[in-house]
Motif scaffolding. Structure first.
Motif, PDB file in Angstrom:
ATOM      1  N   ASP A 110       1.045  -1.258   0.169  1.00 36.03           N
ATOM      2  CA  ASP A 110       0.030   0.032  -0.051  1.00 36.03           C
ATOM      3  C   ASP A 110       0.866   1.204  -0.071  1.00 36.03           C
ATOM      4  N   HIS A 137       0.425   5.638   0.404  1.00 38.87           N
ATOM      5  CA  HIS A 137      -0.342   7.042   0.563  1.00 38.87           C
ATOM      6  C   HIS A 137       0.538   8.117   0.345  1.00 38.87           C
ATOM      7  N   HIS A 164      -3.387  -1.355   5.786  1.00 36.00           N
ATOM      8  CA  HIS A 164      -3.894  -1.340   4.456  1.00 36.00           C
ATOM      9  C   HIS A 164      -3.183  -2.737   3.817  1.00 36.00           C
TER      10      HIS A 164
END
Ligand code: MG
Length: 159
Positions: A10, A12, A44
């Motif tokens: 993941d 971000h 995540h």
């Protein structure tokens, strides 16, 4: 087969804010992350590893960003859901190993707290959960401080 392996990844981007949520722990930082939920890359990635082990798709399918229910959501909700899906199918977490990738913040000082949160959420001993961290030697998006990533692998075993 009495074991199932899973992998998750993941990312971000950093954005407005003064902290990150990492592994369910609030980590003070000069930036926040751009995310629909709380943007916890550790959880995540771990959710995707568990869903992968179960061959049940990915976190975006179970918790679509378009669904207003997940706006600002505490990602521990997602982790509990994945653990429940595993449990319903007769699986429990054997172990998980997560690597966080960023230049900053420093993850090490928070790793034990993260392990403790994740182990409690998943109903396993803390020795079943590993949190590691690395930089990318200033290379790439993580190296430029544009965001944060996490890789996770997990093993599910028969409950
Ligand atoms: Mg995410």
């Amino acid at each position: 087969m009495d074991i199932r392996i899973g992998h998750g990844f993941d990312v971000h981007a950093f954005g407005e804010g003064d902290h990150l949520m990492l592994g369910g722990v609030r980590v003070p930082h000069a930036r926040g992350v751009q995310a629909h939920s709380d943007g916890d890359v550790v959880i995540h990635a771990l959710c995707d590893a568990m869903l992968g082990a179960l061959a049940l798709g990915d976190i975006g399918g179970h918790f679509p960003p378009s669904d207003p229910r997940w706006k600002g959501a505490d990602s521990r909700v997602f982790l509990r859901h994945c653990a429940a899906l595993a449990g319903e199918r007769g699986w429990t977490l054997g172990n998980a190993d997560v690597t966080v990738v960023c230049e900053r913040p420093k993850v090490g000082p928070h790793a034990e707290a993260m392990r403790d949160v994740l182990a409690r959420e998943l109903g396993v001993g803390i020795d079943a959960v590993s949190i590691k961290a690395t930089t990318t030697e200033t290379l790439g998006f993580a190296g430029r401080g544009e965001g944060i990533a996490a890789h996770a692998v997990c093993l599910l075993v028969r409950a």
